[in-house]
Design an enzyme around this catalytic site. Structure first.
Site, PDB file in Angstrom:
ATOM      1  N   THR A   1      -0.208   2.241 -13.038  1.00 53.61           N
ATOM      2  CA  THR A   1      -0.579   3.172 -12.349  1.00 53.61           C
ATOM      3  C   THR A   1      -0.594   2.405 -10.869  1.00 53.61           C
ATOM      4  O   THR A   1      -0.547   1.273 -10.892  1.00 53.61           O
ATOM      5  CB  THR A   1      -2.051   3.456 -12.792  1.00 53.61           C
ATOM      6  OG1 THR A   1      -1.974   4.127 -13.976  1.00 53.61           O
ATOM      7  CG2 THR A   1      -2.921   4.523 -11.857  1.00 53.61           C
ATOM      8  N   GLY A   2      -0.484   3.232  -9.802  1.00 58.08           N
ATOM      9  CA  GLY A   2      -0.712   2.720  -8.520  1.00 58.08           C
ATOM     10  C   GLY A   2       0.681   2.710  -7.587  1.00 58.08           C
ATOM     11  O   GLY A   2       1.449   3.779  -8.135  1.00 58.08           O
ATOM     12  N   SER A   3       0.306   2.696  -6.404  1.00 54.92           N
ATOM     13  CA  SER A   3       1.318   2.822  -5.455  1.00 54.92           C
ATOM     14  C   SER A   3       2.544   2.009  -5.428  1.00 54.92           C
ATOM     15  O   SER A   3       3.739   2.793  -5.175  1.00 54.92           O
ATOM     16  CB  SER A   3       0.987   2.730  -4.030  1.00 54.92           C
ATOM     17  OG  SER A   3       0.499   1.412  -3.708  1.00 54.92           O
TER      18      SER A   3
ATOM     19  N   ASP B   1       3.901  -2.448 -14.216  1.00 57.17           N
ATOM     20  CA  ASP B   1       2.562  -1.894 -13.626  1.00 57.17           C
ATOM     21  C   ASP B   1       2.239  -2.789 -12.415  1.00 57.17           C
ATOM     22  O   ASP B   1       3.178  -3.919 -12.172  1.00 57.17           O
ATOM     23  CB  ASP B   1       1.613  -2.270 -14.638  1.00 57.17           C
ATOM     24  CG  ASP B   1       0.132  -1.432 -14.373  1.00 57.17           C
ATOM     25  OD1 ASP B   1       0.379  -0.736 -13.233  1.00 57.17           O
ATOM     26  OD2 ASP B   1      -0.496  -1.209 -15.432  1.00 57.17           O
TER      27      ASP B   1
ATOM     28  N   GLU C   1      -4.117   0.785 -19.218  1.00 57.25           N
ATOM     29  CA  GLU C   1      -3.089   0.074 -18.538  1.00 57.25           C
ATOM     30  C   GLU C   1      -3.078  -1.480 -19.627  1.00 57.25           C
ATOM     31  O   GLU C   1      -2.025  -1.697 -19.847  1.00 57.25           O
ATOM     32  CB  GLU C   1      -3.279  -0.813 -17.224  1.00 57.25           C
ATOM     33  CG  GLU C   1      -3.103   0.310 -16.055  1.00 57.25           C
ATOM     34  CD  GLU C   1      -3.289  -0.070 -14.751  1.00 57.25           C
ATOM     35  OE1 GLU C   1      -2.871   0.640 -13.858  1.00 57.25           O
ATOM     36  OE2 GLU C   1      -4.198  -0.667 -14.456  1.00 57.25           O
TER      37      GLU C   1
ATOM     38  N   LYS D   1      -0.335  -9.549  -2.815  1.00 56.69           N
ATOM     39  CA  LYS D   1      -1.275  -9.618  -3.998  1.00 56.69           C
ATOM     40  C   LYS D   1      -1.229 -11.221  -4.653  1.00 56.69           C
ATOM     41  O   LYS D   1      -2.022 -11.364  -5.342  1.00 56.69           O
ATOM     42  CB  LYS D   1      -0.672  -8.873  -4.936  1.00 56.69           C
ATOM     43  CG  LYS D   1      -0.421  -7.343  -4.548  1.00 56.69           C
ATOM     44  CD  LYS D   1      -1.586  -6.721  -4.340  1.00 56.69           C
ATOM     45  CE  LYS D   1      -1.654  -5.240  -4.000  1.00 56.69           C
ATOM     46  NZ  LYS D   1      -0.806  -4.166  -5.052  1.00 56.69           N
TER      47      LYS D   1
END
Ligand code: 5RP
Length: 233
Positions: free
Chosen positions: A34-36, A90, A112, A130
């Site tokens: 999940t996520g951009s 992910d 996740e 990150k």
């Protein structure tokens, strides 16, 4: 699709997402994070299905990802059909040099983690922001609403500062896809992620925390479109 996961134009995320999509082979059961950032992977897999006839089945980790995968015509399956996936891809909120990661910025880390830990290969897609020498951001912790005060006390006893995550366009707490609350727990710099994970594992009421220990490789997208690939030895 949630506001947070709307695809913004990011060359870094695009490069990382596409790079990881290259790892996917015909016949794979694939965990879709999940996520951009992983949205770029999903988009690229949609392209490969359309243009190359790639045959895969995805297991989405959130309603948001399920919607994105359906939009790209990626065939889906579920854990009712298979207990394992071949590869999970992910995003991450932070990762360190020892391949520990913090996830859950989108409150999806419980599913996740189930998907990631069922995978033969767990690949993170991220941009350079990150990367951190040590994990030092609050750890998202999904909890049973019933246990909120008790879990907050236990987190404080363990040296953390828990903050209930509030909705952006909703009064009151964020409710996860599983119907639970999220506590963002600030442990400052996490010197020993194994120990912090163990402490969280032992508090009743916690459904799952966002420290991930099983990352096999990390695709880090750069602004110039190149990708650095780190593999765990
Ligand atoms: C959701 C997550 C995401 O993977 C993480 O927040 C990274 O998202 P993005 O790629 O948008 O930065 O853990 O729970």
């Amino acid at each position: 699709m949630s506001e947070r996961n709307k695809q913004t134009d990011s060359p870094e995320k695009n490069a990382a997402g596409i790079s990881a999509a290259k790892l996917v082979k015909d016949g794979d059961i694939l965990g879709l994070g999940t996520g951009s950032t992983v949205l770029y992977t999903i988009k690229e897999l949609g392209r490969r299905i359309r243009e190359e006839g790639l045959k895969i089945k995805g297991i989405p980790t959130s309603f948001s990802t399920e919607e994105a995968a359906i939009n790209e015509n990626i065939p889906l399956t579920s854990f009712s059909h298979t207990p394992y996936v071949d590869i999970a891809i992910d995003g991450a909120d932070m990762f360190d040099a020892d391949f520990y990661a913090i996830k859950g910025g989108g409150a999806a880390h419980t599913r996740e983690k189930v998907v990631a830990y069922s995978a033969k290969r767990f690949v993170l897609v991220a941009d350079e922001k990150k990367k951190s020498e040590k994990l030092n951001m609050p750890v998202p912790v999904e909890i049973l609403p019933f246990s909120k005060l008790f879990v907050m006390e236990k987190i404080k006893e363990a040296g953390g500062i828990p903050v209930l995550r509030l909705g952006a366009k909703k009064d009151g707490p964020v409710i996860t896809d599983n119907g639970n609350f999220i506590l963002d727990c600030d442990f400052k710099t996490i010197e020993n992620p194994e120990k912090t994970a163990q402490i969280l594992n032992e508090i009743p009421g916690i459904v799952e925390h966002g420290i991930f220990k099983n990352v096999s490789e990390i695709h880090i997208g750069k602004a110039d479109g190149t990708v650095e690939i780190l593999k765990k030895k």
